[in-house]
Design a protein around this motif. Sequence first.
Motif, PDB file in Angstrom:
ATOM      1  N   TYR A 165       0.835  -1.206   0.000  1.00  0.00           N
ATOM      2  CA  TYR A 165       0.000   0.000   0.000  1.00  0.00           C
ATOM      3  C   TYR A 165       0.867   1.252   0.000  1.00  0.00           C
ATOM      4  O   TYR A 165       0.649   2.179  -0.772  1.00  0.00           O
ATOM      5  N   ARG A 166       1.904   1.257   0.853  1.00  0.00           N
ATOM      6  CA  ARG A 166       2.751   2.463   0.947  1.00  0.00           C
ATOM      7  C   ARG A 166       3.404   2.771  -0.396  1.00  0.00           C
ATOM      8  O   ARG A 166       3.525   3.920  -0.784  1.00  0.00           O
ATOM      9  N   ARG A 167       3.770   1.726  -1.148  1.00  0.00           N
ATOM     10  CA  ARG A 167       4.441   1.944  -2.429  1.00  0.00           C
ATOM     11  C   ARG A 167       3.505   2.625  -3.435  1.00  0.00           C
ATOM     12  O   ARG A 167       3.923   3.442  -4.229  1.00  0.00           O
ATOM     13  N   PHE A 168       2.223   2.267  -3.387  1.00  0.00           N
ATOM     14  CA  PHE A 168       1.292   2.815  -4.390  1.00  0.00           C
ATOM     15  C   PHE A 168       0.311   3.826  -3.788  1.00  0.00           C
ATOM     16  O   PHE A 168      -0.677   4.177  -4.402  1.00  0.00           O
ATOM     17  N   LYS A 169       0.622   4.284  -2.561  1.00  0.00           N
ATOM     18  CA  LYS A 169      -0.317   5.118  -1.804  1.00  0.00           C
ATOM     19  C   LYS A 169      -0.857   6.325  -2.586  1.00  0.00           C
ATOM     20  O   LYS A 169      -2.074   6.543  -2.609  1.00  0.00           O
ATOM     21  N   PRO A 170       0.011   7.131  -3.236  1.00  0.00           N
ATOM     22  CA  PRO A 170      -0.539   8.313  -3.930  1.00  0.00           C
ATOM     23  C   PRO A 170      -1.590   7.931  -4.971  1.00  0.00           C
ATOM     24  O   PRO A 170      -2.684   8.520  -4.996  1.00  0.00           O
ATOM     25  N   GLU A 171      -1.274   6.927  -5.802  1.00  0.00           N
ATOM     26  CA  GLU A 171      -2.225   6.476  -6.834  1.00  0.00           C
ATOM     27  C   GLU A 171      -3.513   5.942  -6.220  1.00  0.00           C
ATOM     28  O   GLU A 171      -4.614   6.253  -6.673  1.00  0.00           O
ATOM     29  N   ILE A 172      -3.367   5.121  -5.188  1.00  0.00           N
ATOM     30  CA  ILE A 172      -4.537   4.460  -4.603  1.00  0.00           C
ATOM     31  C   ILE A 172      -5.409   5.480  -3.872  1.00  0.00           C
ATOM     32  O   ILE A 172      -6.629   5.499  -4.035  1.00  0.00           O
ATOM     33  N   ASP A 173      -4.786   6.363  -3.100  1.00  0.00           N
ATOM     34  CA  ASP A 173      -5.570   7.363  -2.365  1.00  0.00           C
ATOM     35  C   ASP A 173      -6.372   8.242  -3.320  1.00  0.00           C
ATOM     36  O   ASP A 173      -7.534   8.567  -3.068  1.00  0.00           O
TER      37      ASP A 173
END
Length: 373
Positions: A8-16
């Motif tokens: 999650y932390r790796r893709f956080k900006p996209e996912i958020d």
Amino acid sequence: MVDLCSHYRRFKPEIDLAVNEVMEAAAFINGQAVGQFAGELADYLQTPHVIPCANGTDALQAALMALDLKPGDEVITPGFSFISSVEVIVLLGLKPVLTDINPYTFNLDPDLVRQTITPFTKAIIPVHLFGQPADMDPILDLAAAHNLQVIEDNAQSLGSCHISHDNIRRRTGTLGAIGTTSFFPTKPLACYGDGGALMTADPGLAEKIRMIVNHGSRIKYHNELIGMNSRLDTLQAAILRINLRHLDEAIERRQQVADYYDRHLGGHPAIRIPTRSIYGTHVFHQYTITILEGNRDRIRSGLQEAGIPSMVYYPVPLSLQKPLAIFGYREGDLPITEDLCRRVLSLPIHTEMTEDQLDHICRTLLTLLDHEA
Ligand SMILES: *Cc1c(COP(=O)(O)O)cnc(C)c1O
């Protein structure tokens, strides 16, 4: 076994961002992302129809319902697997016919499938276990010869390819009449909750499945069949669109982890490393070794003491699970499955693993194996 937080932390900006968009639009059911994701997954798999649903178990149930099987019809499925396929077979009043497997690939053995076909057999559910396809050429030939439907349970192998005898590559899940999958958080293509999908090349089946997962209706409040309420929600679809874009990269990382394990564990006489079949590519949903000499459970405890998680997929043959007793299975019916249930051990494998972790796991495991000798 998996590291969902780091992922999650790796893709956080996209996912958020994607999650926020859904929240702002407040289209939680059948929002735009659901159709967009289905189209993108269909493109990825090179199949005409993807129908999202609530989870992988529902996908199997909807598939069986779409094929119009009658109570008492027999459905062949492996005895070494997760319970889902058997569960929906039984729920629909069908008869599960459990079949033993190939001990090297952990997948259905077509010769044993042939032996379990009877005049009542109507379908086969091969499970592409641990990340690679079952031996589909002979299974599809048997199905054609005996007029059987094939539903591929692709929950663990989405992204892998089957390579046919004439060298045609197709994504698993697109070879049978219907393919099913799960987006449970640990699966190869995962969301952050429950999700699933069906795939088919048959437009008639696609339309029927769409109705089945939507209360048997095409038009709201006009119900044509008894169906289910099984939807992929928009939030999960939005997350899946992102994870699908990174799927090939994730598969590659897991394959690198598998290569590392192969290099460091391969050749040890007390274990068998996973066999990579010639008729498919392996996405390594699991890296499952077979303990040939030594006590699996003692080795597992030793790993645990060193802070290393491991899992046993699967500890009990489906034939010996309590609710299956009504079908009269006994110990000894599936000798290969029963033996493997005592020997298999799945090691951590995921996209966030470091070389230090891998080194620690391999060293510890090799030491434990030497203690057993
Ligand atoms: C996970 C899994 C399922 C079920 O998927 P859910 O989404 O949890 O219902 C079915 N079959 C196999 C082989 C699985 O690994």
